[in-house]
Design a protein around this motif. Structure first.
Motif, PDB file in Angstrom:
ATOM      1  N   GLY A  76      -2.218 132.981  45.143  1.00  0.00           N
ATOM      2  CA  GLY A  76      -3.271 133.333  43.822  1.00  0.00           C
ATOM      3  C   GLY A  76      -4.456 133.450  43.875  1.00  0.00           C
ATOM      4  N   GLY A  77      -5.090 132.938  44.915  1.00  0.00           N
ATOM      5  CA  GLY A  77      -6.522 132.948  45.414  1.00  0.00           C
ATOM      6  C   GLY A  77      -7.065 132.371  46.782  1.00  0.00           C
ATOM      7  N   ASP A  78      -8.276 132.479  47.036  1.00  0.00           N
ATOM      8  CA  ASP A  78      -9.308 132.543  48.181  1.00  0.00           C
ATOM      9  C   ASP A  78      -8.329 131.100  48.923  1.00  0.00           C
ATOM     10  N   VAL A  79      -7.942 130.828  49.979  1.00  0.00           N
ATOM     11  CA  VAL A  79      -7.390 129.581  50.475  1.00  0.00           C
ATOM     12  C   VAL A  79      -8.877 129.850  51.768  1.00  0.00           C
ATOM     13  N   ASP A  80      -8.654 128.068  51.905  1.00  0.00           N
ATOM     14  CA  ASP A  80      -9.487 127.601  53.150  1.00  0.00           C
ATOM     15  C   ASP A  80      -8.101 127.107  54.252  1.00  0.00           C
ATOM     16  N   LEU A  81      -8.443 128.188  55.468  1.00  0.00           N
ATOM     17  CA  LEU A  81      -6.591 127.659  56.469  1.00  0.00           C
ATOM     18  C   LEU A  81      -7.183 126.291  56.621  1.00  0.00           C
ATOM     19  N   THR A  82      -6.364 125.331  57.723  1.00  0.00           N
ATOM     20  CA  THR A  82      -6.981 124.475  58.486  1.00  0.00           C
ATOM     21  C   THR A  82      -5.436 124.734  59.446  1.00  0.00           C
ATOM     22  N   VAL A  83      -5.488 124.441  60.738  1.00  0.00           N
ATOM     23  CA  VAL A  83      -4.234 124.791  61.534  1.00  0.00           C
ATOM     24  C   VAL A  83      -4.053 123.796  62.745  1.00  0.00           C
ATOM     25  N   ALA A  84      -3.355 123.167  62.421  1.00  0.00           N
ATOM     26  CA  ALA A  84      -2.985 122.331  63.107  1.00  0.00           C
ATOM     27  C   ALA A  84      -1.783 122.346  64.096  1.00  0.00           C
ATOM     28  N   GLU A  85      -1.249 121.642  65.204  1.00  0.00           N
ATOM     29  CA  GLU A  85      -0.566 122.112  66.402  1.00  0.00           C
ATOM     30  C   GLU A  85       0.639 120.843  66.187  1.00  0.00           C
ATOM     31  N   ASP A  86       2.368 120.729  66.340  1.00  0.00           N
ATOM     32  CA  ASP A  86       2.810 119.426  65.654  1.00  0.00           C
ATOM     33  C   ASP A  86       4.185 119.834  66.897  1.00  0.00           C
ATOM     34  N   PRO A  87       4.412 119.872  68.040  1.00  0.00           N
ATOM     35  CA  PRO A  87       5.605 119.804  69.111  1.00  0.00           C
ATOM     36  C   PRO A  87       6.456 119.678  68.665  1.00  0.00           C
ATOM     37  N   SER A  88       6.586 118.027  67.329  1.00  0.00           N
ATOM     38  CA  SER A  88       8.075 117.394  67.085  1.00  0.00           C
ATOM     39  C   SER A  88       8.422 118.692  66.023  1.00  0.00           C
ATOM     40  N   LEU A  89       7.999 119.693  65.291  1.00  0.00           N
ATOM     41  CA  LEU A  89       8.189 120.269  63.895  1.00  0.00           C
ATOM     42  C   LEU A  89       9.326 121.019  64.919  1.00  0.00           C
ATOM     43  N   VAL A 114      -1.971 123.595  57.074  1.00  0.00           N
ATOM     44  CA  VAL A 114      -0.521 124.179  58.123  1.00  0.00           C
ATOM     45  C   VAL A 114      -0.647 123.638  59.342  1.00  0.00           C
ATOM     46  N   THR A 115       0.672 123.212  59.873  1.00  0.00           N
ATOM     47  CA  THR A 115       1.413 122.412  60.478  1.00  0.00           C
ATOM     48  C   THR A 115       2.364 123.412  61.526  1.00  0.00           C
ATOM     49  N   SER A 116       2.051 123.978  62.814  1.00  0.00           N
ATOM     50  CA  SER A 116       2.776 124.592  63.512  1.00  0.00           C
ATOM     51  C   SER A 116       3.045 123.508  64.545  1.00  0.00           C
ATOM     52  N   ALA A 117       4.094 124.354  65.155  1.00  0.00           N
ATOM     53  CA  ALA A 117       5.277 123.912  65.915  1.00  0.00           C
ATOM     54  C   ALA A 117       4.958 124.603  67.482  1.00  0.00           C
ATOM     55  N   TYR A 118       3.893 125.330  67.518  1.00  0.00           N
ATOM     56  CA  TYR A 118       3.154 126.256  68.608  1.00  0.00           C
ATOM     57  C   TYR A 118       1.904 126.342  68.113  1.00  0.00           C
ATOM     58  N   PRO A 119       1.721 127.495  68.841  1.00  0.00           N
ATOM     59  CA  PRO A 119      -0.245 127.183  68.824  1.00  0.00           C
ATOM     60  C   PRO A 119      -0.155 128.596  68.129  1.00  0.00           C
ATOM     61  N   VAL A 120      -1.143 129.217  66.902  1.00  0.00           N
ATOM     62  CA  VAL A 120      -1.008 129.451  66.459  1.00  0.00           C
ATOM     63  C   VAL A 120      -2.287 130.670  66.483  1.00  0.00           C
ATOM     64  N   ASP A 121      -2.535 132.273  66.767  1.00  0.00           N
ATOM     65  CA  ASP A 121      -3.700 132.621  67.593  1.00  0.00           C
ATOM     66  C   ASP A 121      -3.692 133.371  66.156  1.00  0.00           C
ATOM     67  N   ASP A 122      -5.206 134.081  66.495  1.00  0.00           N
ATOM     68  CA  ASP A 122      -6.242 134.314  65.720  1.00  0.00           C
ATOM     69  C   ASP A 122      -5.622 136.105  64.713  1.00  0.00           C
ATOM     70  N   ALA A 123      -4.370 136.134  64.933  1.00  0.00           N
ATOM     71  CA  ALA A 123      -3.507 137.286  64.250  1.00  0.00           C
ATOM     72  C   ALA A 123      -2.834 136.614  63.489  1.00  0.00           C
ATOM     73  N   GLU A 124      -1.868 135.785  63.795  1.00  0.00           N
ATOM     74  CA  GLU A 124      -0.907 134.906  62.763  1.00  0.00           C
ATOM     75  C   GLU A 124      -1.932 134.232  62.258  1.00  0.00           C
ATOM     76  N   ARG A 125      -3.013 133.978  62.674  1.00  0.00           N
ATOM     77  CA  ARG A 125      -3.363 132.771  61.219  1.00  0.00           C
ATOM     78  C   ARG A 125      -4.389 133.659  59.878  1.00  0.00           C
ATOM     79  N   SER A 126      -4.265 135.067  60.236  1.00  0.00           N
ATOM     80  CA  SER A 126      -5.139 135.860  59.579  1.00  0.00           C
ATOM     81  C   SER A 126      -3.639 136.326  58.398  1.00  0.00           C
ATOM     82  N   ALA A 127      -2.688 136.720  59.057  1.00  0.00           N
ATOM     83  CA  ALA A 127      -1.463 136.944  58.023  1.00  0.00           C
ATOM     84  C   ALA A 127      -0.742 136.065  57.710  1.00  0.00           C
TER      85      ALA A 127
END
Length: 179
Positions: free
Chosen positions: A136-149, A113-126
């Protein structure tokens, strides 16, 4: 060139995965391929593979020498086949593709997941829960930030891309207006 090597590596990875599933040795194959991929990525080994003076047998023996004694017969046969076809350089791609297939096989999906802004723990969990329901299954989430979005998020799960970013929407709108 990376796209080219992935295209070459895919049939080998798929065949290896079918053999591993049939034998019940998916984990062992994944470990062995990861080792072989790391060996081939070593700059000294890569230089030898790229050398026109090195024979297939010399390259195969080099890989076996560096990898050690722990390679299964199937993995040794794969190395022999790749050496014979002058495709040892695709071993890291085979290992990566095999690992992706194993992840899906294990019921876990790696999602970037690439987000324009930082993602906090609650947002990441949601976000993880929503993506778990969507895919439909377990996910392994990697979050990065890219302000150009500009805003929103871009989700990549294997070959699937969901672009909910403001930049993506603007690009689609621009394309629509050009016709």
């Amino acid at each position: 060139m990376a796209g080219d090597t992935t295209t070459i590596a895919r049939p080998y990875a798929e065949a290896a995965f079918e053999v591993a599933k049939a034998d019940g040795t998916v984990d062992a194959w994944a470990e062995g391929l990861a080792l072989l991929g790391a060996v081939v990525e070593d700059p000294q080994v890569t230089a030898q593979i790229g050398s026109p003076n090195a024979t297939s047998q010399q390259l195969r023996d080099l890989i076996f020498g560096v990898a050690g004694e722990g390679l299964s017969e199937h993995l040794q046969n794969l190395v022999r086949l790749l050496a014979q076809n002058k495709r040892l350089i695709v071993l890291p791609d085979i290992a990566r593709l095999f690992a992706q297939m194993k992840t899906v096989y294990d019921g876990l999906r790696h999602i970037e997941v690439t987000s324009a802004y930082p993602v906090d723990d609650a947002e990441r969990s949601a976000l993880g829960e929503r993506l778990k329901a969507h895919f439909g299954g377990d996910v392994d989430l990697t979050v990065a930030e890219d302000p150009s979005l500009i805003g929103g998020v871009k989700v990549r799960a294997g070959d699937i891309v969901i672009d909910g970013s403001v930049r993506g929407k603007l690009e689609r709108l621009s394309n629509d207006l050009q016709f």
